[in-house]
Design an enzyme around this catalytic site. Structure first.
Site, short mmCIF file in Angstrom:
data_model
loop_
_atom_site.label_atom_id
_atom_site.label_comp_id
_atom_site.label_asym_id
_atom_site.label_seq_id
_atom_site.Cartn_x
_atom_site.Cartn_y
_atom_site.Cartn_z
CE LYS A 291 -4.07 -2.12 2.11
NZ LYS A 291 -5.13 -2.00 3.14
CG ASP A 327 -8.09 0.50 4.11
OD1 ASP A 327 -8.66 -0.56 3.79
OD2 ASP A 327 -6.89 0.73 3.89
#
Length: 499
Positions: A291, A327
């Site tokens: 990420k 997220d």
């Protein structure tokens, strides 16, 4: 643009004694066009019995150790078994070059030969030269399976796209080659192989995966690719969710799993495929541990991704790579759906990776008092500096005093903290998900605590990811229906996976 209106021939590979059961054989008869018997794993089953339960074609494969097989057979015995198989099977796999002896070629006529090669990866031109040598011997089908190496797995799809033949299939071996296996039929390969049972460690997907996740055997037109990038995303549920939505909307794209240890290298690899095969990669869902790399690669990034120092979506817009994180939407949306307001709560976020940092910042913005928790003090202190939040090492962490516990690590085998000591009414949320509730979820529910499964977070995130990647809304109900079905009935397709 890849041609549409075609279909691939699905070949079910028998590799376990359980695969020989009558019920299993009859069950795949309506799905598969052919059966491949891995005789190095199963011995030589009765082909007449196979034909009583399966109406398609039969292929005999006695794989040698040098080609990834499990059995050592002396050359003379091997030649006898191959020739004998030609009397009962439609195709017999002959390994190039050592099987192509005069005796074997005399006993296995061209229309029954599948000539295969397994070796180290070379560049596309080198792979074409290998095929050129193989093609000097007439056969019904040629199979090339290079081990992904210096060409990062792209040599097989590049060779296929340039070859323009309907009697050749090529794909990378092992788990790293799964995306090339799935893509091969769209590049001209006439057959696609799937295990009868669960997907295997060698990277071969299950027959059910091919149908449910990728819509095979149908081969609709393709203009571009999307995918999920991670260390081992081959059994992720994301391809099923995204590809089902793409098909429902009639979008000419395919979503693939891209196992990789380097997102920059993956982008370079797929750029060559986009140029030479006309199938550019337009976007990725990115899972741990990539990420931070996804954010660093982007030309532009959302404020949330910048603040968290990580992104889980990387997509193209106006010729530029953009990064974002879903997220935040996933966790806050899942809390809202459960009727839980984080404002005023004392929240502990266990896990300080990209997802954990994004969740912690979102909870703080929503009014929670947030503490970061991590097994590694170095990583935890780094996350604390990046976010301005307090940090406690996992070895000193107590769940008492917190009314919201968030599990943001990829661990699913055992709970990272004991919910038995949590205060009554403490909410527990986790990002990891599996084919059934994890031990953490089971423990929280046994105590009567509000528990939010990672699948609920996935449900929200996948909608947001699909919108960012494609510019379209995922059809209502698609993801929820598939997640519930996979969780209840297909343990092979919903492994523990960090979002």
């Amino acid at each position: 643009m890849r041609p549409g209106g075609r279909r691939a021939e699905l070949v079910a590979v028998l590799s376990s004694p359980d695969d020989l059961g009558s019920d299993r054989l009859s069950g795949i008869d309506p799905i598969a066009d052919g059966l491949e018997v891995r005789a190095d794993l199963l011995g030589d089953p009765d082909p007449h019995r196979l034909r009583r339960h399966f109406t398609g074609s039969l292929t005999y494969c006695l794989r040698t150790r040098r080609h990834g097989g499990r059995q050592h057979v002396r050359t003379a015995e091997r030649s006898v078994r191959l020739v004998r198989a030609a009397g009962s099977y439609d195709l017999v796999d002959l390994e190039w070059p050592h099987d192509l002896t005069p005796d074997v070629l005399a006993g296995v006529p061209p229309e029954q030969r599948r000539i295969s090669w397994h070796g180290p990866e070379t560049d596309p031109d080198g792979l074409r030269r290998v095929f050129g040598s193989m093609a000097q011997v007439p056969a019904a089908l040629y199979l090339l399976e290079p081990a992904p190496g210096r060409a990062a797995g792209v040599s097989a799809p590049l060779m296929l796209s340039a070859l323009g033949r309907s009697d050749v299939t090529a794909f990378g071996s092992g788990p790293a080659g799964i995306w090339t296996r799935v893509l091969a039929p769209w590049l001209g390969a006439p057959v696609m192989f799937g295990r009868v049972g669960e997907s295997g460690p060698a990277g071969m997907p299950s027959l059910r995966q091919l149908v449910m996740d990728y819509g095979l055997p149908a081969l609709p037109e393709l203009d571009c690719l999307y995918g999920i990038a991670g260390v081992s995303p081959g059994r992720s549920l994301s391809p099923r969710l995204h590809n089902t939505a793409l098909r429902k909307l009639g979008l000419r794209a395919l979503y693939l799993p891209f196992p990789t240890d380097s997102v920059p290298r993956l982008l370079r690899t797929t750029q060559a495929l986009g140029v030479r095969a006309g199938l550019p990669l337009r976007g990725l869902t990115v899972i741990a541990p990539h990420k931070e790399d996804a954010l660093a690669l982007a030309d532009e990034a959302s404020p949330a991704a910048h603040e968290a120092g990580a992104a889980n979506v990387l997509y193209t817009a106006d010729g530029r790579w953009r990064a974002d994180t879903t997220d935040i939407a996933g966790v806050l949306g899942a809390l809202a759906a459960a009727g839980l307001d984080p404002a005023g709560r004392s929240a502990a976020v266990v896990g300080c990776g990209g997802a954990g940092r994004a969740v912690a910042l979102a909870l703080r913005q929503a009014g929670a008092r947030v503490t970061l928790v991590n097994r590694s003090p170095d990583r935890g202190l780094r996350a604390a500096r990046m976010t301005g939040l307090s940090f406690v090492p996992l070895s000193r962490f107590s769940v008492r005093g917190h009314s919201l516990l968030v599990h943001a690590t990829p661990l699913a085998d055992h709970p990272p903290f004991p919910v038995a000591a949590a205060d009554p009414g403490t909410a527990v949320l986790e990002l990891v998900y599996g084919e059934k509730p994890t031990e953490l979820m089971a423990a929280a529910r046994a105590r009567g605590l509000p528990a939010i499964d990672g699948r609920e977070v996935l449900l929200i995130e996948v909608h947001e990811q699909f919108r960012l990647l494609t510019g379209y809304e995922m059809p209502a109900g698609t993801a929820r229906t598939l997640i519930r079905a996979a969780s209840g009935h297909d343990s092979t397709l919903c492994p523990a996976e960090p979002i």
